[in-house]
Design an enzyme around this catalytic site. Structure first.
Site, PDB file in Angstrom:
ATOM      1  N   ARG A  33       9.179   6.202 -12.992  1.00 35.87           N
ATOM      2  CA  ARG A  33       8.205   7.130 -13.583  1.00 35.87           C
ATOM      3  C   ARG A  33       6.938   7.144 -12.739  1.00 35.87           C
ATOM      4  NH1 ARG A  33      10.287   9.056 -18.164  1.00 35.87           N
ATOM      5  NH2 ARG A  33      11.980   7.795 -19.028  1.00 35.87           N
ATOM      6  N   ASN A  92       6.708  17.290  -1.630  1.00 31.52           N
ATOM      7  CA  ASN A  92       5.609  17.630  -0.731  1.00 31.52           C
ATOM      8  C   ASN A  92       5.908  17.078   0.656  1.00 31.52           C
ATOM      9  OD1 ASN A  92       3.842  18.965  -2.588  1.00 31.52           O
ATOM     10  ND2 ASN A  92       3.419  16.981  -3.520  1.00 31.52           N
ATOM     11  N   HIS A 105       9.874  11.469  -1.490  1.00 31.29           N
ATOM     12  CA  HIS A 105      10.046  11.375  -2.938  1.00 31.29           C
ATOM     13  C   HIS A 105      10.176  12.777  -3.492  1.00 31.29           C
ATOM     14  CE1 HIS A 105       5.784  11.175  -1.828  1.00 31.29           C
ATOM     15  NE2 HIS A 105       5.498  11.867  -2.918  1.00 31.29           N
ATOM     16  N   HIS A 107       9.808  14.890  -6.796  1.00 33.78           N
ATOM     17  CA  HIS A 107       9.245  14.861  -8.151  1.00 33.78           C
ATOM     18  C   HIS A 107      10.175  15.647  -9.070  1.00 33.78           C
ATOM     19  CE1 HIS A 107       4.928  13.849  -6.971  1.00 33.78           C
ATOM     20  NE2 HIS A 107       5.371  14.308  -5.812  1.00 33.78           N
TER      21      HIS A 107
HETATM   22  P1  AMP Z   1       2.778  13.188  -3.385  1.00 33.58           P
HETATM   23  O1  AMP Z   1       1.403  13.783  -3.551  1.00 33.58           O
HETATM   24  O2  AMP Z   1       3.880  14.202  -3.445  1.00 33.58           O
HETATM   25  O3  AMP Z   1       2.858  12.285  -2.163  1.00 33.58           O
HETATM   26  O4  AMP Z   1       3.009  12.295  -4.667  1.00 33.58           O
HETATM   27  C1  AMP Z   1       2.720  10.937  -4.737  1.00 33.58           C
HETATM   28  C2  AMP Z   1       2.919  10.541  -6.177  1.00 33.58           C
HETATM   29  O5  AMP Z   1       3.059   9.146  -6.242  1.00 33.58           O
HETATM   30  C3  AMP Z   1       1.735  10.914  -7.094  1.00 33.58           C
HETATM   31  O6  AMP Z   1       2.223  11.759  -8.140  1.00 33.58           O
HETATM   32  C4  AMP Z   1       1.252   9.554  -7.609  1.00 33.58           C
HETATM   33  O7  AMP Z   1       0.809   9.607  -8.967  1.00 33.58           O
HETATM   34  C5  AMP Z   1       2.504   8.698  -7.449  1.00 33.58           C
HETATM   35  N1  AMP Z   1       2.284   7.262  -7.313  1.00 33.58           N
HETATM   36  C6  AMP Z   1       1.409   6.644  -6.497  1.00 33.58           C
HETATM   37  N2  AMP Z   1       1.526   5.303  -6.619  1.00 33.58           N
HETATM   38  C7  AMP Z   1       2.514   5.080  -7.525  1.00 33.58           C
HETATM   39  C8  AMP Z   1       3.116   3.907  -8.070  1.00 33.58           C
HETATM   40  N3  AMP Z   1       2.728   2.662  -7.717  1.00 33.58           N
HETATM   41  N4  AMP Z   1       4.100   4.050  -8.993  1.00 33.58           N
HETATM   42  C9  AMP Z   1       4.496   5.286  -9.376  1.00 33.58           C
HETATM   43  N5  AMP Z   1       3.980   6.430  -8.876  1.00 33.58           N
HETATM   44  C10 AMP Z   1       2.995   6.330  -7.974  1.00 33.58           C
END
Ligand code: AMP
Length: 127
Positions: A33, A92, A105, A107
């Site tokens: 999550r 992204n 990753h 989403h």
């Molecule tokens: P992006 O902007 O597509 O690189 O998304 C990075 C995502 O990682 C964001 O939605 C953050 O909220 C999420 N994120 C960052 N650190 C963590 C973590 N330790 N555990 C879960 N999600 C994270």
């Protein structure tokens, strides 16, 4: 280009050094999550291999890794009951997309109507 195993946050989650709210784990894929959810359901699905982005993954990953990842994303959404009402899948890539974590990753967003595909506010002008 491979990501930096030492500093990559999501590599730390794969190794178990960084805690996560795990949803699913297979040999090739981990889903957990998002720490700052933008929808009632907000899951991140990552390959365990060190790929910095969708671009890197699509170029360097094996056919087996790619199949495993795509099938895992679909199965997670089905298992979470998101298909009937619908969900959004987003990856992204790089600076213009605002990629924050340099490990691929996907989403998965769901649980409410998600609005337009791109926010109007703050969107850079195409001019
Ligand atoms: P992006 O902007 O597509 O690189 O998304 C990075 C995502 O990682 C964001 O939605 C953050 O909220 C999420 N994120 C960052 N650190 C963590 C973590 N330790 N555990 C879960 N999600 C994270």
């Amino acid at each position: 280009m491979p990501d930096d195993e030492e500093s990559c946050l999501f590599c730390g989650i794969v190794r178990g050094d960084v805690p996560s709210d795990k949803v699913v784990e297979t040999d090739q894929v981990l889903a957990f999550r998002d720490i700052d959810p933008k929808a009632p359901t907000h899951i991140l699905v990552i390959p365990k291999g060190p790929y910095v982005s969708w671009d890197d993954f699509s170029e360097r990953a094996s056919d087996g890794e790619i199949a495993g990842f795509v099938r895992a994303v679909g199965k997670i959404a089905r298992d979470l009951g998101l298909v009937g009402a619908g969900y959004r899948l987003l990856a992204n890539v790089g600076v213009n997309a605002g990629q924050e974590v340099p490990h691929l990753h996907a989403h998965i967003f769901g649980g409410r109507p998600l609005g337009p595909m791109l926010a109007r506010e703050g969107r850079p002008s195409a001019d």
